[in-house]
Design a protein around this motif. Structure first.
Motif, PDB file in Angstrom:
ATOM      1  N   TRP A 241      20.015   0.233  -3.848  1.00  0.00           N
ATOM      2  CA  TRP A 241      19.610  -0.913  -3.043  1.00  0.00           C
ATOM      3  C   TRP A 241      19.214  -0.481  -1.625  1.00  0.00           C
ATOM      4  N   GLY A 242      18.918   0.790  -1.474  1.00  0.00           N
ATOM      5  CA  GLY A 242      18.558   1.304  -0.162  1.00  0.00           C
ATOM      6  C   GLY A 242      17.064   1.318   0.072  1.00  0.00           C
ATOM      7  N   ALA A 243      16.633   2.269   0.878  1.00  0.00           N
ATOM      8  CA  ALA A 243      15.241   2.335   1.309  1.00  0.00           C
ATOM      9  C   ALA A 243      14.280   2.518   0.143  1.00  0.00           C
ATOM     10  N   ASP A 244      14.695   3.266  -0.887  1.00  0.00           N
ATOM     11  CA  ASP A 244      13.805   3.506  -2.024  1.00  0.00           C
ATOM     12  C   ASP A 244      13.452   2.202  -2.737  1.00  0.00           C
ATOM     13  N   PHE A 245      14.452   1.308  -2.880  1.00  0.00           N
ATOM     14  CA  PHE A 245      14.178   0.029  -3.542  1.00  0.00           C
ATOM     15  C   PHE A 245      13.260  -0.840  -2.697  1.00  0.00           C
ATOM     16  N   TRP A 246      13.568  -0.984  -1.419  1.00  0.00           N
ATOM     17  CA  TRP A 246      12.797  -1.892  -0.574  1.00  0.00           C
ATOM     18  C   TRP A 246      11.372  -1.388  -0.355  1.00  0.00           C
ATOM     19  N   LYS A 247      11.184  -0.080  -0.445  1.00  0.00           N
ATOM     20  CA  LYS A 247       9.834   0.460  -0.366  1.00  0.00           C
ATOM     21  C   LYS A 247       9.004   0.030  -1.574  1.00  0.00           C
ATOM     22  N   LEU A 248       9.654  -0.067  -2.720  1.00  0.00           N
ATOM     23  CA  LEU A 248       8.980  -0.487  -3.946  1.00  0.00           C
ATOM     24  C   LEU A 248       8.911  -2.009  -4.071  1.00  0.00           C
ATOM     25  N   PHE A 249       9.852  -2.708  -3.428  1.00  0.00           N
ATOM     26  CA  PHE A 249       9.987  -4.151  -3.606  1.00  0.00           C
ATOM     27  C   PHE A 249       8.741  -4.911  -3.152  1.00  0.00           C
ATOM     28  N   ALA A 250       8.223  -4.584  -1.957  1.00  0.00           N
ATOM     29  CA  ALA A 250       7.092  -5.349  -1.418  1.00  0.00           C
ATOM     30  C   ALA A 250       5.854  -5.271  -2.310  1.00  0.00           C
ATOM     31  N   PRO A 251       5.374  -4.065  -2.691  1.00  0.00           N
ATOM     32  CA  PRO A 251       4.204  -4.038  -3.575  1.00  0.00           C
ATOM     33  C   PRO A 251       4.488  -4.642  -4.945  1.00  0.00           C
ATOM     34  N   ALA A 252       5.745  -4.492  -5.430  1.00  0.00           N
ATOM     35  CA  ALA A 252       6.093  -5.097  -6.719  1.00  0.00           C
ATOM     36  C   ALA A 252       6.038  -6.616  -6.621  1.00  0.00           C
ATOM     37  N   LEU A 253       6.565  -7.168  -5.524  1.00  0.00           N
ATOM     38  CA  LEU A 253       6.539  -8.623  -5.324  1.00  0.00           C
ATOM     39  C   LEU A 253       5.100  -9.126  -5.270  1.00  0.00           C
ATOM     40  N   MET A 254       4.247  -8.434  -4.521  1.00  0.00           N
ATOM     41  CA  MET A 254       2.847  -8.842  -4.434  1.00  0.00           C
ATOM     42  C   MET A 254       2.160  -8.717  -5.803  1.00  0.00           C
ATOM     43  N   GLY A 255       2.547  -7.701  -6.569  1.00  0.00           N
ATOM     44  CA  GLY A 255       1.992  -7.553  -7.907  1.00  0.00           C
ATOM     45  C   GLY A 255       2.392  -8.690  -8.820  1.00  0.00           C
TER      46      GLY A 255
END
Length: 506
Positions: A241-255
């Motif tokens: 749930w750290g930086a690696d997740f949040w880095k992926l979260f934004a583009p995944a959410l937009m996708g």
């Protein structure tokens, strides 16, 4: 000087009913000319009959499909756990519901499809710009879904016929029988769309529960293979749930938002048949976020189970179903995939582009001709390449789609709700020289807002695996938020440009 009788006011061209719905006034001629045909004219009030259940069933049928399944399972494949994947998808669908309800309002109120609705902001001729962009996106989706349906036929026939079918000679990297399956599923959809909207409505009503049952059966099968539900919940996130997740979260959410961004525009194509505003609002609110979240949960559970059983996350349900040893189980699973794919592809990816292409030349292109054009273009975009990689499928394809269509949504919402206060003149939507003619049929302000919003939204995006690099590297920081950037930029810029226009826009 002689007296003259006062000139009588012209008869009204439209009437507003007590429930707020608007239609062509009784006795008034229906719009004619080069920008009207039977498919694009307003639906009469007596034919606006879709209820809350019809809209909910439509969304259940569209949400419970193989592409929705691969959205969630694809997030597992790129490193999320089930909680992260479900959270991402649930939030995305709550967000995308808002513009969907806002643009859907014009459907039951005026009975008009999306291309005609877009004429108010882009101009009668200019509406072809967002219509063609959206139509090409739908063609891409149609091709992807048709490839999925062809896969199901290929594996189903292989189970019945044997290795002579599955091990056939390869053409272009795939067995020729796979190409034949693709063609069969393509032709099946052409037959359905030619039967019209009422056939589609009836099909959605029974397809929705059938597909949901199929998804639960797949969950039960995978939990049985894994030795219970525990292993399905225990698969850890590779990201934390750290930086690696949040880095992926934004583009995944937009996708995830991009997945339904097409429908957030073309929903008037369906809501124009709505019995009331409540029917479309309640039906969509009940049908979209709830069913997508449930289906996402089922998908990530099954994909997590495949990771526990087979040592890898199998994100394609057709490939996963092919691993069963039960002929009956495989047949049921693949028939479910076929029904699910037909359900979403005909409703979401054939109906709307058919209207869009008809809008280009209403006197020459009918709804059916537009649907056939969609079917042809859906093959020419090489859907097997888009679908072959979850990274490219989610982040490249869906991200680019979301960014561009978010830009169009921002303009439509700003024009309809902020400038016009939901008031349109039906006759002028089809009439050259009317209030929606602007300059030669084009509202250049909408075009500029679309272009600027689109560049900011997708200019800095990575186009891999389609091409290497980013078109505008300086905009890379905006790429992960493409849909929101496109929607917000186009909305603000459109309002600013329209404020300089002296003539009334109402």
């Amino acid at each position: 000087m002689t007296d003259t009788a006062p000139t009588a006011p012209p008869p009204p061209t439209q009437v507003t009913l007590a429930d707020g719905r608007v239609e062509i006034a009784p006795g008034a001629p229906a719009p004619t000319g080069p920008y009207a045909n039977e498919d694009l004219l307003p639906v009469p009030v007596e034919k606006r009959t879709w209820t809350t259940y019809n809209f909910s069933a439509l969304w259940v049928g569209m949400a419970h499909n193989t592409a929705s399944w691969t959205l969630a399972s694809g997030l597992i494949a790129v490193g999320m756990d089930w909680k992260q994947a479900v959270l991402t998808i649930a939030l995305a669908n709550v967000i995308v519901l808002i513009p969907m309800l806002l643009t859907g309002h014009a459907g039951p109120k005026y009975g008009i499809p999306f291309p005609v609705f877009a004429r108010a902001s882009f101009g009668i001729r200019g509406a072809n710009l967002p219509a063609v962009v959206r139509a090409l996106v739908a063609c891409g989706w149609f091709g992807i879904q048709t490839w999925i349906g062809g896969e199901a036929i290929y594996f189903l026939a292989g189970k019945l016929i044997g290795t002579g079918w599955t091990d056939a000679a390869k053409v272009g990297g795939y067995a020729w029988t796979m190409w034949l399956s693709f063609a069969i599923f393509w032709a099946l959809q052409v037959v359905i769309i030619y039967r019209g909207m009422e056939t589609i409505r009836r099909f959605e009503n029974w397809a929705a529960p059938f597909v949901l049952v199929g998804a639960f059966v797949m969950l039960w099968w995978m939990s049985d293979k894994a030795g219970g539900f525990g292993p399905l919940f225990d698969q850890p996130s590779k990201l934390g749930w750290g930086a690696d997740f949040w880095k992926l979260f934004a583009p995944a959410l937009m996708g995830m938002i991009g997945f339904w961004s097409t429908l957030s525009l073309n929903i008037p194509d369906f809501t124009r048949y709505g019995k009331s505003q409540k029917a479309q609002t309640r039906g969509q609110a009940l049908g979209l976020p709830t069913t997508m979240t449930l289906f996402a949960f089922l998908s990530v559970m099954v994909t997590s189970g495949s990771q526990a059983v087979y040592g890898e996350a199998i994100w394609d349900p057709v490939q996963l179903a092919a691993k069963t040893d039960s002929t009956v189980g495989l047949l049921f699973a693949l028939v479910t995939v076929l029904v699910a794919t037909l359900s979403v592809n005909v409703a979401a990816n054939l109906v709307s582009p058919a209207f869009d292409f008809s809008n280009i030349a209403p006197r020459r292109i009918s709804f059916r001709a537009g649907a056939l054009a969609t079917c042809v273009l859906g093959v020419l975009i090489f859907p097997w390449k888009l679908y072959s990689d979850p990274q490219g499928y989610i982040f490249t394809w869906l991200g680019l789609v979301g960014g561009l269509l978010g830009t169009v949504a921002g303009i439509l919402i700003a024009d309809y709700w902020i400038l016009r206060r939901a008031r349109l003149d039906l006759a002028d939507l089809y009439r050259p020289g009317g209030r929606y003619w602007y300059e030669g049929g084009w509202n250049w302000r909408a075009v500029v807002a679309f272009a600027v919003g689109g560049i900011l939204a997708v200019g800095g995006a990575s186009f891999k695996p389609l091409i290497d690099g980013r078109p505008v590297p300086a905009l890379a920081d905006l790429a992960d938020y493409g849909w929101a950037v496109g929607l917000g930029t186009s909305m603000v810029l459109y309002l600013a440009l329209m404020a300089t226009r002296r003539r009334s826009t109402v």
